[in-house]
Design a protein around this motif. Sequence first.
Motif, PDB file in Angstrom:
ATOM      1  N   ASN A   1      11.828   5.077   8.694  1.00 34.51           N
ATOM      2  CA  ASN A   1      12.537   3.943   8.107  1.00 34.51           C
ATOM      3  C   ASN A   1      11.838   3.461   6.845  1.00 34.51           C
ATOM      4  O   ASN A   1      11.209   2.394   6.833  1.00 34.51           O
ATOM      5  N   PRO A   2      11.919   4.226   5.756  1.00 35.12           N
ATOM      6  CA  PRO A   2      11.155   3.914   4.544  1.00 35.12           C
ATOM      7  C   PRO A   2      11.548   2.575   3.925  1.00 35.12           C
ATOM      8  O   PRO A   2      12.697   2.146   3.998  1.00 35.12           O
ATOM      9  N   THR A   3      10.572   1.945   3.311  1.00 35.66           N
ATOM     10  CA  THR A   3      10.746   0.681   2.602  1.00 35.66           C
ATOM     11  C   THR A   3      10.139   0.830   1.208  1.00 35.66           C
ATOM     12  O   THR A   3       9.352   1.757   0.970  1.00 35.66           O
ATOM     13  N   PRO A   4      10.457  -0.070   0.274  1.00 35.08           N
ATOM     14  CA  PRO A   4       9.801  -0.032  -1.032  1.00 35.08           C
ATOM     15  C   PRO A   4       8.283  -0.080  -0.916  1.00 35.08           C
ATOM     16  O   PRO A   4       7.576   0.629  -1.646  1.00 35.08           O
ATOM     17  N   HIS A   5       7.783  -0.884   0.018  1.00 35.58           N
ATOM     18  CA  HIS A   5       6.328  -0.973   0.199  1.00 35.58           C
ATOM     19  C   HIS A   5       5.750   0.367   0.629  1.00 35.58           C
ATOM     20  O   HIS A   5       4.685   0.768   0.147  1.00 35.58           O
ATOM     21  N   ARG A   6       6.438   1.090   1.516  1.00 35.62           N
ATOM     22  CA  ARG A   6       5.919   2.373   1.992  1.00 35.62           C
ATOM     23  C   ARG A   6       5.943   3.398   0.871  1.00 35.62           C
ATOM     24  O   ARG A   6       5.060   4.265   0.798  1.00 35.62           O
ATOM     25  N   LEU A   7       6.929   3.347  -0.007  1.00 39.76           N
ATOM     26  CA  LEU A   7       6.964   4.250  -1.150  1.00 39.76           C
ATOM     27  C   LEU A   7       5.774   3.978  -2.065  1.00 39.76           C
ATOM     28  O   LEU A   7       5.105   4.919  -2.519  1.00 39.76           O
ATOM     29  N   VAL A   8       5.512   2.709  -2.345  1.00 42.73           N
ATOM     30  CA  VAL A   8       4.361   2.344  -3.175  1.00 42.73           C
ATOM     31  C   VAL A   8       3.075   2.854  -2.531  1.00 42.73           C
ATOM     32  O   VAL A   8       2.195   3.401  -3.209  1.00 42.73           O
ATOM     33  N   GLN A   9       2.971   2.685  -1.221  1.00 41.46           N
ATOM     34  CA  GLN A   9       1.770   3.123  -0.505  1.00 41.46           C
ATOM     35  C   GLN A   9       1.589   4.637  -0.605  1.00 41.46           C
ATOM     36  O   GLN A   9       0.485   5.129  -0.883  1.00 41.46           O
ATOM     37  N   PHE A  10       2.662   5.389  -0.397  1.00 47.79           N
ATOM     38  CA  PHE A  10       2.591   6.849  -0.475  1.00 47.79           C
ATOM     39  C   PHE A  10       2.162   7.281  -1.869  1.00 47.79           C
ATOM     40  O   PHE A  10       1.297   8.149  -2.026  1.00 47.79           O
ATOM     41  N   HIS A  11       2.762   6.673  -2.889  1.00 45.13           N
ATOM     42  CA  HIS A  11       2.428   7.067  -4.255  1.00 45.13           C
ATOM     43  C   HIS A  11       0.977   6.733  -4.576  1.00 45.13           C
ATOM     44  O   HIS A  11       0.286   7.524  -5.231  1.00 45.13           O
ATOM     45  N   THR A  12       0.522   5.580  -4.129  1.00 44.07           N
ATOM     46  CA  THR A  12      -0.877   5.191  -4.361  1.00 44.07           C
ATOM     47  C   THR A  12      -1.828   6.205  -3.742  1.00 44.07           C
ATOM     48  O   THR A  12      -2.808   6.623  -4.368  1.00 44.07           O
ATOM     49  N   GLU A  13      -1.514   6.644  -2.529  1.00 42.36           N
ATOM     50  CA  GLU A  13      -2.376   7.590  -1.817  1.00 42.36           C
ATOM     51  C   GLU A  13      -2.368   8.977  -2.460  1.00 42.36           C
ATOM     52  O   GLU A  13      -3.354   9.704  -2.386  1.00 42.36           O
ATOM     53  N   HIS A  14      -1.263   9.342  -3.081  1.00 40.28           N
ATOM     54  CA  HIS A  14      -1.112  10.692  -3.637  1.00 40.28           C
ATOM     55  C   HIS A  14      -1.281  10.750  -5.152  1.00 40.28           C
ATOM     56  O   HIS A  14      -1.139  11.828  -5.745  1.00 40.28           O
ATOM     57  N   LYS A  15      -1.584   9.630  -5.776  1.00 41.52           N
ATOM     58  CA  LYS A  15      -1.584   9.575  -7.239  1.00 41.52           C
ATOM     59  C   LYS A  15      -2.527  10.598  -7.872  1.00 41.52           C
ATOM     60  O   LYS A  15      -2.142  11.334  -8.784  1.00 41.52           O
TER      61      LYS A  15
ATOM     62  N   TYR B   1     -20.694   4.170  -0.958  1.00 43.79           N
ATOM     63  CA  TYR B   1     -20.446   2.903  -1.658  1.00 43.79           C
ATOM     64  C   TYR B   1     -19.137   2.238  -1.219  1.00 43.79           C
ATOM     65  O   TYR B   1     -18.719   1.248  -1.820  1.00 43.79           O
ATOM     66  N   ASN B   2     -18.538   2.796  -0.193  1.00 43.32           N
ATOM     67  CA  ASN B   2     -17.354   2.176   0.415  1.00 43.32           C
ATOM     68  C   ASN B   2     -16.304   1.835  -0.637  1.00 43.32           C
ATOM     69  O   ASN B   2     -15.865   0.686  -0.771  1.00 43.32           O
ATOM     70  N   GLU B   3     -15.891   2.840  -1.403  1.00 45.79           N
ATOM     71  CA  GLU B   3     -14.919   2.640  -2.476  1.00 45.79           C
ATOM     72  C   GLU B   3     -13.508   2.699  -1.867  1.00 45.79           C
ATOM     73  O   GLU B   3     -13.022   3.779  -1.502  1.00 45.79           O
ATOM     74  N   PRO B   4     -12.816   1.579  -1.720  1.00 46.00           N
ATOM     75  CA  PRO B   4     -11.567   1.536  -0.943  1.00 46.00           C
ATOM     76  C   PRO B   4     -10.414   2.325  -1.550  1.00 46.00           C
ATOM     77  O   PRO B   4      -9.668   2.986  -0.819  1.00 46.00           O
ATOM     78  N   TYR B   5     -10.242   2.277  -2.871  1.00 49.74           N
ATOM     79  CA  TYR B   5      -9.118   2.990  -3.500  1.00 49.74           C
ATOM     80  C   TYR B   5      -9.278   4.500  -3.337  1.00 49.74           C
ATOM     81  O   TYR B   5      -8.336   5.199  -2.934  1.00 49.74           O
ATOM     82  N   LEU B   6     -10.461   5.012  -3.620  1.00 52.70           N
ATOM     83  CA  LEU B   6     -10.683   6.452  -3.511  1.00 52.70           C
ATOM     84  C   LEU B   6     -10.667   6.911  -2.052  1.00 52.70           C
ATOM     85  O   LEU B   6     -10.284   8.050  -1.768  1.00 52.70           O
ATOM     86  N   ALA B   7     -11.060   6.055  -1.146  1.00 53.06           N
ATOM     87  CA  ALA B   7     -11.051   6.425   0.272  1.00 53.06           C
ATOM     88  C   ALA B   7      -9.642   6.738   0.758  1.00 53.06           C
ATOM     89  O   ALA B   7      -9.465   7.488   1.721  1.00 53.06           O
ATOM     90  N   ARG B   8      -8.632   6.190   0.089  1.00 52.78           N
ATOM     91  CA  ARG B   8      -7.234   6.404   0.492  1.00 52.78           C
ATOM     92  C   ARG B   8      -6.627   7.626  -0.184  1.00 52.78           C
ATOM     93  O   ARG B   8      -5.504   8.013   0.142  1.00 52.78           O
ATOM     94  N   GLN B   9      -7.348   8.231  -1.117  1.00 53.07           N
ATOM     95  CA  GLN B   9      -6.768   9.303  -1.918  1.00 53.07           C
ATOM     96  C   GLN B   9      -6.646  10.623  -1.149  1.00 53.07           C
ATOM     97  O   GLN B   9      -7.640  11.190  -0.715  1.00 53.07           O
TER      98      GLN B   9
END
Length: 315
Positions: free
Chosen positions: A176-190, A291-299
């Motif tokens: 059940n995709p939402t705009p938020h889930r699309l943003v999340q997927f793109h952020t993780e795969h950028k 260094y617990n880098e949160p953005y890169l940890a999701r990549q």
Amino acid sequence: MEQIKIGVSACLLGREVRYNGGHAHDRYITDTLGKYFDFVPVCPETEAGFGVPREAMRLVGDPENPRLVTVNTGKDMTDRLLAWARRRVRELERENLCGFIFKANSPSSGMERVKVYSAKGMPVKKGVGLFARTFMLHFPRIPVEEDGRLHDPELRENFIERVFTLARWRKVLEDNPTPHRLVQFHTEHKLLIMAHSEKICLDMGKLVARVHDLNLSSALEQYEDLLMRALKLKATVRKHTNVLQHMMGYFKKVLTGDEKRELLEVIEDYRKGYVPLIVPVTLMKHYVRKYNEPYLARQVYLNPHPLELKLRNHA
């Protein structure tokens, strides 16, 4: 992740369905990829009712629109195979395939460079197997590859990376995709997308930024098209180096002088071809944890497919 379903030419799984009653068992497919993929076997000739053994067939005529003809008796089997192929691809819609591995050089299943014979009997390697062409036209976004090309490390990595990414995307669509889930997927795969096409990644970012103003179904359709077009492009050493340097920027305030020099040296060694991609990626993962880098940890870029497949171990 659950086993990912992909189609495979049945002979590559060891099934004795070739014209001479033999097979073309590929143990990399069954023994290695079989740990992660659930195979849907397809054999065009036997499923279309040609039997085993059978007279050998080949493509003849115009490479863009060839006919399938038996070698000795000259019987034209084109219409029969194409009628079956059109039915079969509609059936395969229910399988939710994330990829297909074709048998190279086959007049029915070859993905590219299949021999097409002229009226004088001279072949040119410009054909596509009749079923393979039908499948690729019907499923233009599904990753496809041939057994022989899978032995090329770069082609193998590209294919498998696309299969795993499409499987992750399909999971988003199923939940059940939402705009938020699309943003999340793109952020993780950028960063993974950047390693293939920085331009398409920018286009995808603009689409995601406007998702709240768009019809969600249309936005998801456009995003999937851009995603699979981007990943089909080759991820070169230069592109990977650019991504690694981009990631390094997230540590500029925390890395010590020695750590910064070490990371720069390892990235440069990769750029020069001295070490495989897995070396700078492993060091980058170490600093992400340290260094617990949160953005890169999701990549996803750091773990796009199982480490056991060793797809990034080739220099």
